[in-house]
Write an enzyme that holds these catalytic residues in place. Sequence first.
Site, short mmCIF file in Angstrom:
data_model
loop_
_atom_site.label_atom_id
_atom_site.label_comp_id
_atom_site.label_asym_id
_atom_site.label_seq_id
_atom_site.Cartn_x
_atom_site.Cartn_y
_atom_site.Cartn_z
N SER A 146 0.92 -1.25 0.19
CA SER A 146 -0.11 0.01 0.04
C SER A 146 0.93 1.08 0.16
CB SER A 146 -0.83 -0.19 1.17
OG SER A 146 -1.51 1.28 1.40
N TYR A 159 -2.67 0.11 10.55
CA TYR A 159 -2.48 -0.49 9.10
C TYR A 159 -1.22 -0.11 8.32
CZ TYR A 159 -3.74 -1.32 4.09
OH TYR A 159 -3.86 -1.56 2.72
#
Length: 286
Positions: A146, A159
Site C-alpha cells: 500500500s 495498518y
Amino acid sequence: MRRSAQSRRVALVTGCSSGFGLLTSIELAKQGYVVVASMRRPEAKDALLEAARVVGVESSIVVEAMDVRNEEQVTSVVQQIYECYGRLDVLVNNAGEALGGLIEEIPLSVWREQMETNFIGMVCVTKAVLPLMRASNGGRIIQLSSISGEVGFPGFGPYASSKFAMEGFSECLALEVKPFGIDVVLIQPGAYGTPIWGKGFSSMSTNTDSPYQELLKSILSYSKRSAEDAGNPLDVAKLVARVATMRSPAFRYRTPLGTTVTMLAKRGLPERWFQRMILTLLTRKS
C-alpha cells in the site's frame, strides 16, 4: 495422482472472497493460470465463482479454505498444491484488513490483530511456499502492499505499521531468494474503494471527550471521499496479472498516478514540510 493440469502455471492468491483478491484471481485465470483462491470463509466463494463463470474461467479456479494466521491450515493447502500440481509459479499475498483510529486510543488487541493478519499471516504463507518454489526452480511472490507502506497517515497507525513491516520484509526476502530464481515484487495501491475499508472506517471511534475527536472526523471525511473517488480496483488486478507474466518486472509499482505523486512529494520535500502538507490536506474543509 497429480491432475492433468500440472503443465499449466499455478498461482496461489490469498484473501479472495472480495476486492483485489477476487479480481486478481479472475485476471490470472484469464492469463491461463490454475488459480488456488484461498479465503478464510469459503462459504463466501459465490461472488468469485460467479465472476469466473461470467468470463468463462470457472474451471481454472480452485477455492480452498485458508486462514493465513493458521499455520497448520496454510501448510496443508501448500501440500495439496504440491500433490495436485507439483509446482507453484506465483504467490499473491493479498489477504489483509485495515484497522485504524488514533494511536493513543487504539487497544493493544487491535494492534495484535492487525499485525497477525497483515504481517505474520503473510510471513506464514511465504515461508510455506518457498520450498515448493525452490523445487520448481523459481517463482514470483507478489506483495499487495500500500502507499501506507511508505507514508504514515494519521488515523491508520496499525495498518501503516503492518504495511511498513511488509515492505522491509520484502526487501530482505528479495535478496535472499534471488539466487534460487524467485522474484519478489511490491505493488502499492492508493485508497481504492474495496470492501477492506468498510471495517477500517467502522473501527475508528473516539470517546465524546477525546482530544482527538475533531481530527478523527476530518480524517474519516477525507478518507471516505478518497475511497469513493478512487480508481477502478480492476486496474490493480490487471497490474498484478501483468507483473505475474513479465520477464523482468521492477521491484515496486505504484497505482494510481496520485500515489506516485505523493511519493515524489515525500522524497522531494523537507520532511516537516511534507508532514504539514498531509495534515493540511486531511483537515481542510471539503
